[in-house]
Motif scaffolding. Structure first.
Motif, mmCIF file in Angstrom:
data_model
loop_
_atom_site.group_PDB
_atom_site.id
_atom_site.type_symbol
_atom_site.label_atom_id
_atom_site.label_comp_id
_atom_site.label_asym_id
_atom_site.label_seq_id
_atom_site.Cartn_x
_atom_site.Cartn_y
_atom_site.Cartn_z
ATOM 1 N N VAL A 160 -6.788 5.033 0.529
ATOM 2 C CA VAL A 160 -6.725 3.867 -0.428
ATOM 3 C C VAL A 160 -7.718 2.710 -0.059
ATOM 4 O O VAL A 160 -7.743 2.377 0.954
ATOM 5 N N ASP A 200 4.344 9.703 -6.025
ATOM 6 C CA ASP A 200 4.795 8.547 -6.689
ATOM 7 C C ASP A 200 6.097 8.321 -5.957
ATOM 8 O O ASP A 200 7.101 9.143 -6.322
ATOM 9 N N ALA A 249 -1.501 11.342 -5.303
ATOM 10 C CA ALA A 249 -1.633 10.045 -6.057
ATOM 11 C C ALA A 249 -0.287 9.358 -6.101
ATOM 12 O O ALA A 249 0.839 10.062 -6.253
ATOM 13 N N GLU A 300 -5.669 4.430 -8.699
ATOM 14 C CA GLU A 300 -5.963 5.083 -7.283
ATOM 15 C C GLU A 300 -6.855 6.089 -7.723
ATOM 16 O O GLU A 300 -8.002 6.615 -6.840
ATOM 17 N N ARG A 306 1.003 -1.147 -0.123
ATOM 18 C CA ARG A 306 0.057 0.022 -0.095
ATOM 19 C C ARG A 306 0.927 1.067 -0.002
ATOM 20 O O ARG A 306 0.690 2.317 -0.619
ATOM 21 N N PHE A 321 0.755 3.084 -3.803
ATOM 22 C CA PHE A 321 -0.224 4.409 -3.907
ATOM 23 C C PHE A 321 0.384 5.456 -3.012
ATOM 24 O O PHE A 321 1.453 5.472 -2.408
#
Length: 362
Positions: free
Chosen positions: A246, A298, A324, A331, A237, A241
């Motif tokens: 999430v 990211d 995100a 997502e 996770r 993400f």
């Protein structure tokens, strides 16, 4: 027009019955904030209209599936999805779901698994290269999309493969590739911006096998370990993400995809990802409409990579998705699909050509 409104208008036309993506938008607006919007989503279970096997140039079988427009009418163009490292074509779940309902334009969709991934054949050490994957993509296009306009959509390593294909087949990009969507990818310096080096146990045999990867992209080490069943869902996770809440279903879906691809096959791709440097190739995309999407949380390909691609392109659209992570298309599917549909419309001739834009999301 907001992303939600844009999806509403495009999916079925003004006055049409609300289906597909528009229905999903309405449902999401009616749910309580505490509800999981993907609790009932059949992730990775959508049935294609056709499945087939394409033989790569060396005979390696590549598993392919096709999805036709929902209304059965003739498509105006073909969207081809090229997935990322350690994943499979299932990672395009939300894109294939929503694009199938489009009418302006009607789109045929093609998704396939890279060699060494998903349901495709194995990759050797010698064939685990971005160059070979680009040859494979060319084989899929020749066999499944022999004519007509094409939009290529690449996530992570898939975007790198599209860049290499542009170097190998400039004629294809000049004549038939009318659009390209780069999602959470990079044109080079993959390990220059990313996760700090993790603490890896020297007693872990899998870690020893991928230890060379840790120096330039330690996050991928964790993905490889996840595929070997040695990483917790909490870590997946965190790595896959971003910073927003999430759905647990998305995390489970990631674990399902990671469990399919053999760990030893993933190790073979270490060198090619580390040596990826294709900034000069981007000039070959001057004939296409280009969309660049990245999440600003990211951990694999930080948003600076999306900005660099944007700088190299003469006419592109850049979308920064706040909060995100690397799996931005899972997502934040509504937002990603909204911009993807805009790109498809431009390529289908039902929207004005794109002007250089930079989108910031809330």
């Amino acid at each position: 027009m907001t992303p939600s409104a844009r999806l509403w208008a495009i999916a079925g036309g003004v006055g049409a019955v609300v289906t597909g993506a528009a229905a999903a938008v309405v449902a999401s607006q009616q749910r309580k904030p505490t509800e999981d919007p993907f609790a009932e989503e059949p992730l990775g279970e959508l049935k294609p209209d056709r499945t087939s096997t394409v033989a790569a140039e060396d005979g390696t079988p590549l598993s392919v599936e096709e999805i036709d427009p929902e209304d059965g009418e003739k498509p105006e163009l073909t969207l081809v999805g090229v997935h990322g490292f350690a994943l499979s074509r299932r990672s395009w779940h939300f894109q294939r779901r929503d694009v199938a309902s489009l009418r302006l334009p009607r789109v045929r969709q093609v998704y396939y698994d890279h060699r060494g991934h998903g349901l495709s054949g194995e990759a050797s050490t010698e064939t685990s290269t971005i160059e070979q994957l680009a040859h494979d993509l060319d084989s899929v296009l020749r066999a499944i999309v022999p004519e007509g306009p094409i939009v290529l959509m690449g996530h992570s390593m898939g975007g790198m493969v599209i860049m290499e294909l542009a170097a190998q087949r400039p004629d294809l990009f000049a004549d038939r590739v009318c659009g390209v969507a780069f999602i959470a990818t990079a044109a080079g310096e993959v390990g220059a911006r990313g996760l700090p080096r993790p603490l890896l146990s020297k007693y872990n045999p899998l870690t020893r096998g991928v230890g060379e990867l840790a120096g330039w992209q330690p996050g991928l080490v964790e993905f490889v370990r996840a595929a070997g069943g040695q990483l917790t869902r909490q870590a997946v996770r965190r790595l896959a993400f971003g910073s927003r809440d999430v759905s647990p279903r998305l995390v489970d879906f990631m674990l399902e995809m990671l469990a399919v691809t053999p760990v030893r096959g993933l190790i073979n791709f270490v060198d090619t990802l580390g040596s990826h440097h294709r900034y000069a190739v981007l000039a070959g995309l001057k004939h296409a409409q280009v969309l660049v999407i990245g999440g600003d949380s990211d951990r694999f390909t930080p948003f600076a990579h999306a900005e660099r691609i944007f700088e190299e392109l003469p006419d592109a659209e850049l979308v920064r998705v706040r909060g995100a992570g690397h799996m931005v298309q899972l997502e934040q599917p509504e937002l990603v699909n909204s911009h993807l549909i805009d790109l498809l419309q431009r390529c289908g001739g039902s929207a004005a050509p794109n002007r250089r834009n930079w989108w910031w999301t809330r």
